[in-house]
Design a protein around this motif. Structure first.
Motif, PDB file in Angstrom:
ATOM      1  N   THR A  28     -25.658 -77.162  74.541  1.00 23.34           N
ATOM      2  CA  THR A  28     -24.463 -76.498  74.028  1.00 23.34           C
ATOM      3  C   THR A  28     -23.287 -77.450  74.162  1.00 23.34           C
ATOM      4  N   ARG A  29     -22.573 -77.616  73.086  1.00 26.73           N
ATOM      5  CA  ARG A  29     -21.367 -78.453  73.086  1.00 26.73           C
ATOM      6  C   ARG A  29     -20.218 -77.610  72.554  1.00 26.73           C
ATOM      7  N   GLU A  30     -19.119 -77.590  73.302  1.00 26.05           N
ATOM      8  CA  GLU A  30     -17.958 -76.812  72.888  1.00 26.05           C
ATOM      9  C   GLU A  30     -16.749 -77.727  72.816  1.00 26.05           C
ATOM     10  N   LEU A  31     -16.000 -77.575  71.747  1.00 23.79           N
ATOM     11  CA  LEU A  31     -14.764 -78.321  71.571  1.00 23.79           C
ATOM     12  C   LEU A  31     -13.730 -77.339  71.032  1.00 23.79           C
ATOM     13  N   GLY A  32     -12.860 -76.907  71.916  1.00 20.97           N
ATOM     14  CA  GLY A  32     -11.862 -75.926  71.497  1.00 20.97           C
ATOM     15  C   GLY A  32     -12.527 -74.633  71.067  1.00 20.97           C
ATOM     16  N   GLY A  33     -12.291 -74.240  69.826  1.00 21.24           N
ATOM     17  CA  GLY A  33     -12.828 -72.987  69.320  1.00 21.24           C
ATOM     18  C   GLY A  33     -14.080 -73.147  68.495  1.00 21.24           C
TER      19      GLY A  33
END
Length: 115
Positions: free
Chosen positions: A66-71
């Motif tokens: 899982t990679r999250e960048l901001g929204g």
């Protein structure tokens, strides 16, 4: 949210799927592309014909990243889907977007994977 989406999909909870998917949601298996409106219509017909269609379906995931960048978030990995007819191993990727504080599934892509 991912688990909620899968629970809604396999239980054919169409209002919940509608809520959890972005308006522009689409899914592809590498051959076919299906948009949200068509997906919900097909699942509605399936539910009318066989409300327990996915009741015995089980999904196990491996090597999930899982990679999250901001929204925005992407989730990829391998899943093994078991049904009474057998098992299928797939590679998948999903893209989620946060809209007004809630995560929505934008798209998912999956293809059969080698064992």
């Amino acid at each position: 949210m991912r688990q909620e989406w899968y629970n809604a999909f396999y239980s054919l909870d169409l209002p919940q799927l509608d809520y959890l998917e972005a308006d522009w949601f689409f899914s592809t298996n590498g051959d076919k592309l299906i948009y949200k409106k068509h997906q919900l219509r097909k699942l509605t017909l399936l539910k009318q014909d066989n409300p327990a269609a996915f009741q015995q379906t089980r999904r196990e995931e491996y090597d999930v990243v899982t990679r999250e960048l901001g929204g925005i978030a992407s989730v990829s990995g391998i899943a093994e889907v078991s049904t009474p007819e057998g098992r299928t191993r797939i590679s998948f990727i999903e893209c989620w977007i946060k809209i007004k504080g809630s995560w929505k599934l934008q798209f998912q892509s999956f293809e059969a994977s080698e064992d």
